[in-house]
Motif scaffolding. Structure first.
Motif, PDB file in Angstrom:
ATOM      1  N   SER A 102       0.659  -0.901  -0.282  1.00 30.14           N
ATOM      2  CA  SER A 102       0.027  -0.401  -0.711  1.00 30.14           C
ATOM      3  C   SER A 102       0.668   1.394  -0.169  1.00 30.14           C
ATOM      4  N   LEU A 103       1.347   2.136  -1.361  1.00 33.72           N
ATOM      5  CA  LEU A 103       1.816   2.564  -1.174  1.00 33.72           C
ATOM      6  C   LEU A 103       1.191   4.038  -0.692  1.00 33.72           C
ATOM      7  N   LEU A 108       8.320   7.050  -2.586  1.00 34.63           N
ATOM      8  CA  LEU A 108       8.998   6.855  -3.610  1.00 34.63           C
ATOM      9  C   LEU A 108       8.723   5.089  -3.776  1.00 34.63           C
ATOM     10  N   ALA A 109       8.613   4.535  -4.580  1.00 33.32           N
ATOM     11  CA  ALA A 109       9.306   3.178  -4.792  1.00 33.32           C
ATOM     12  C   ALA A 109      10.132   3.160  -6.257  1.00 33.32           C
ATOM     13  N   ALA A 110      11.060   1.929  -5.892  1.00 30.91           N
ATOM     14  CA  ALA A 110      11.738   1.374  -6.758  1.00 30.91           C
ATOM     15  C   ALA A 110      12.012  -0.027  -7.471  1.00 30.91           C
ATOM     16  N   ARG A 111      11.902  -0.442  -8.662  1.00 26.46           N
ATOM     17  CA  ARG A 111      12.191  -2.037  -8.593  1.00 26.46           C
ATOM     18  C   ARG A 111      13.840  -2.212  -8.395  1.00 26.46           C
ATOM     19  N   GLY A 112      14.153  -3.106  -8.080  1.00 29.53           N
ATOM     20  CA  GLY A 112      15.451  -3.561  -7.714  1.00 29.53           C
ATOM     21  C   GLY A 112      15.656  -5.353  -8.211  1.00 29.53           C
ATOM     22  N   ASN A 113      16.986  -4.958  -8.910  1.00 28.15           N
ATOM     23  CA  ASN A 113      16.738  -5.952  -8.893  1.00 28.15           C
ATOM     24  C   ASN A 113      18.422  -6.426  -8.523  1.00 28.15           C
ATOM     25  N   GLU A 173       9.298  13.198   4.343  1.00 27.71           N
ATOM     26  CA  GLU A 173       8.628  14.284   3.642  1.00 27.71           C
ATOM     27  C   GLU A 173       9.433  14.160   2.597  1.00 27.71           C
ATOM     28  N   GLY A 174       9.149  14.855   1.798  1.00 26.85           N
ATOM     29  CA  GLY A 174      10.281  16.194   0.411  1.00 26.85           C
ATOM     30  C   GLY A 174      10.731  14.885  -0.076  1.00 26.85           C
ATOM     31  N   LEU A 175      10.321  13.893  -0.497  1.00 32.56           N
ATOM     32  CA  LEU A 175      10.733  12.900  -1.462  1.00 32.56           C
ATOM     33  C   LEU A 175      10.330  13.786  -3.024  1.00 32.56           C
ATOM     34  N   GLY A 176      11.174  13.404  -4.228  1.00 29.49           N
ATOM     35  CA  GLY A 176      10.349  13.781  -5.627  1.00 29.49           C
ATOM     36  C   GLY A 176      11.565  13.991  -6.706  1.00 29.49           C
ATOM     37  N   GLY A 234      12.875   2.395 -11.893  1.00 29.09           N
ATOM     38  CA  GLY A 234      11.905   3.111 -12.351  1.00 29.09           C
ATOM     39  C   GLY A 234      11.371   3.691 -11.353  1.00 29.09           C
ATOM     40  N   LEU A 235      12.303   4.747  -9.808  1.00 30.56           N
ATOM     41  CA  LEU A 235      12.128   4.973  -9.042  1.00 30.56           C
ATOM     42  C   LEU A 235      11.305   6.139  -9.144  1.00 30.56           C
ATOM     43  N   ALA A 236       9.425   6.342  -8.549  1.00 29.35           N
ATOM     44  CA  ALA A 236       8.429   6.793  -9.293  1.00 29.35           C
ATOM     45  C   ALA A 236       8.127   7.270  -7.701  1.00 29.35           C
ATOM     46  N   LYS A 237       6.901   7.556  -8.188  1.00 30.42           N
ATOM     47  CA  LYS A 237       5.494   7.629  -7.494  1.00 30.42           C
ATOM     48  C   LYS A 237       4.683   7.436  -8.253  1.00 30.42           C
ATOM     49  N   ASP A 238       3.574   7.380  -7.416  1.00 29.59           N
ATOM     50  CA  ASP A 238       2.135   7.053  -8.253  1.00 29.59           C
ATOM     51  C   ASP A 238       1.188   8.176  -8.328  1.00 29.59           C
ATOM     52  N   PRO A 239       0.964   8.118  -9.832  1.00 27.27           N
ATOM     53  CA  PRO A 239       0.464   9.213 -10.204  1.00 27.27           C
ATOM     54  C   PRO A 239      -0.673   9.565 -10.402  1.00 27.27           C
ATOM     55  N   GLY A 240      -1.660   8.178  -9.702  1.00 25.03           N
ATOM     56  CA  GLY A 240      -3.285   8.071  -9.460  1.00 25.03           C
ATOM     57  C   GLY A 240      -3.856   8.664 -10.972  1.00 25.03           C
ATOM     58  N   LEU A 241      -3.928   7.090 -12.139  1.00 20.42           N
ATOM     59  CA  LEU A 241      -4.343   7.508 -13.574  1.00 20.42           C
ATOM     60  C   LEU A 241      -5.546   7.659 -13.073  1.00 20.42           C
ATOM     61  N   PRO A 242      -7.100   7.256 -14.042  1.00 17.12           N
ATOM     62  CA  PRO A 242      -8.226   7.385 -14.506  1.00 17.12           C
ATOM     63  C   PRO A 242      -8.425   6.081 -14.453  1.00 17.12           C
TER      64      PRO A 242
END
Length: 409
Positions: A102-103, A108-113, A173-176, A234-242
């Motif tokens: 649950s993000l 900030l989420a990243a896929r790791g290999n 806080e403050g990640l981006g 793929g380091l990113a946040k949930d963008p909230g899609l339609p």
């Protein structure tokens, strides 16, 4: 000409109708190994898919834009009708959602290999020999325990996914920022540092934090026999899609083995179906079990892509044949529409995703048969669907299922 599905129009026009199946063979498209040869799909014995191609209509799909090599996340968004150039999603978000994490909005989420590296840090295997999922669990727990406190003021989560894949989530806080990846995408090179392309203080600070964690994590893994390094993508946040159900008025379900594809389905509002096993026949069993509960089914087959990336032409061909074998059971459910396609091409010859258009067939009692008699790349080039942008596939499926009202008077 590229035409994108207009979500507002779909919301206005959708109505009740028949059931739709979107069967995605990941990395379906291929190339001949030798001049004059056939692709994996063309070589495979596919009597059932050939029948669908002859009775339905076919074409070639463009996932992103002509000439662009697609990532898996953007390519699937395109199949779901979201222009991936407009809706850019980090793969870390998809992996996190795929394992049910649950993000929170600021995460900030990243896929790791997990990876293998030489003593100087040079990557020798980007997937650590595809270690087992059990090994991945052990390594993720080890990283969680040792590195969980290396960033004071932030909470860290290291979660196993499958085989060599894991998820890193940094909460605080403050990640981006607009963050680059560490994976050089080839062996024989050293990992890259995470850099921020946004030019913002938050981005610079976040890149510094991630690099600090990566350094600590690699030190923890240094004594491991195979997975002695790692990379982040793929380091990113949930963008909230339609929401997909709102756009199309559908009750959608996803039947996928790999967490990332469950993640992209959840991201747009699909429910995910739990099932045992990882073969196509296990997936059709799940489809049969939940058939009465939903009216749109996204069924995802991964190994066609994995074998393509491994350069295993024969195995990819046989996986296509395994999918062909379940087609009669799918048709026995009497769907209004069955679409068979891929998210992108992954030719075994290239051992990589590629920019080549994706063979696609749409079978429905209302489809106009064309001259295509076999399901393959060159055959599909002659189909009535033509060369189309993948974002328009949903509107085609909807209208053939009787789910769209007339546009205009």
């Amino acid at each position: 000409m590229i035409v994108f599905t207009e979500h507002a129009i779909m919301k206005d026009l959708h109505r009740d109708g028949g059931k739709i199946i979107l069967l995605v063979l990941d990395g379906l498209g291929g190339l001949p190994l030798e001049p004059g040869g056939q692709t994996e799909l063309e070589t495979a014995e596919t009597p059932n898919l050939d029948r669908l191609a002859a009775e339905g209509t076919a074409g070639l799909g463009i996932p992103i834009r002509p000439g662009l090599e697609p990532g898996s996340g953007p390519a699937h968004l395109s199949l779901f009708s979201y222009d991936p150039v407009k809706y850019e999603i980090g793969r870390g978000v998809l992996e996190a959602m795929g394992i049910g994490f649950s993000l929170e909005p600021d995460d900030l989420a990243a896929r790791g290999n997990f990876a293998s590296a030489a003593p100087d840090g040079t990557i020798t295997d980007r997937r650590a020999g595809r270690i087992s999922t059990e090994e991945c669990v052990r390594l993720a727990d080890k990283l969680q325990e040792v590195t969980g406190n290396v960033l004071p003021g932030y909470e860290l989560f290291v979660k196993p996914v499958k085989e060599h894949r894991f998820v890193l989530v940094i909460r605080g806080e403050g990640l981006g920022g607009d963050l680059t990846e560490t994976d050089p995408l080839v062996t024989g090179k050293k990992p890259l540092p995470v850099e921020d392309r946004s030019g913002t203080p938050a981005g610079a600070r976040t890149a510094e934090l991630v690099n600090r964690w990566v350094e600590a994590a690699r030190n923890v893994l240094a004594d491991e026999p195979r997975a002695n390094s790692l990379n982040l993508r793929g380091l990113a946040k949930d963008p909230g899609l339609p929401r997909f159900p709102d756009i199309f008025g559908l009750r959608p379900a996803a039947i996928a083995v790999y967490p990332m594809y469950r993640g992209v389905a959840r991201l747009v509002g699909m429910e995910t179906v739990e099932f045992e096993g990882d073969r196509p026949h296990h997936q059709v069993e799940a489809l049969e079990r939940v058939w009465s509960d939903y009216d749109f089914f996204f069924v995802h087959v991964k190994k066609t892509d994995s074998y393509g990336e491994d350069g295993n032409f024969e195995a990819k061909m046989h996986e296509i044949e395994a999918v062909d074998a379940i087609i009669p059971r799918i048709l026995a459910l009497s769907p209004a529409v069955l679409v068979v396609t891929g998210d992108h091409s992954t030719p075994a010859k290239l051992r990589s995703h590629s920019w080549h258009p994706v063979p696609t067939l749409l079978w429905s009692p209302t489809a106009m048969p064309d001259q295509v008699q076999r399901f393959g790349e060159r055959a599909c080039a002659n189909g009535h669907l033509g060369i189309f942008h993948a974002t328009t596939l949903m509107s085609q499926a909807m209208v053939h299922a009787g789910r769209l009202k007339r546009f205009g008077a």
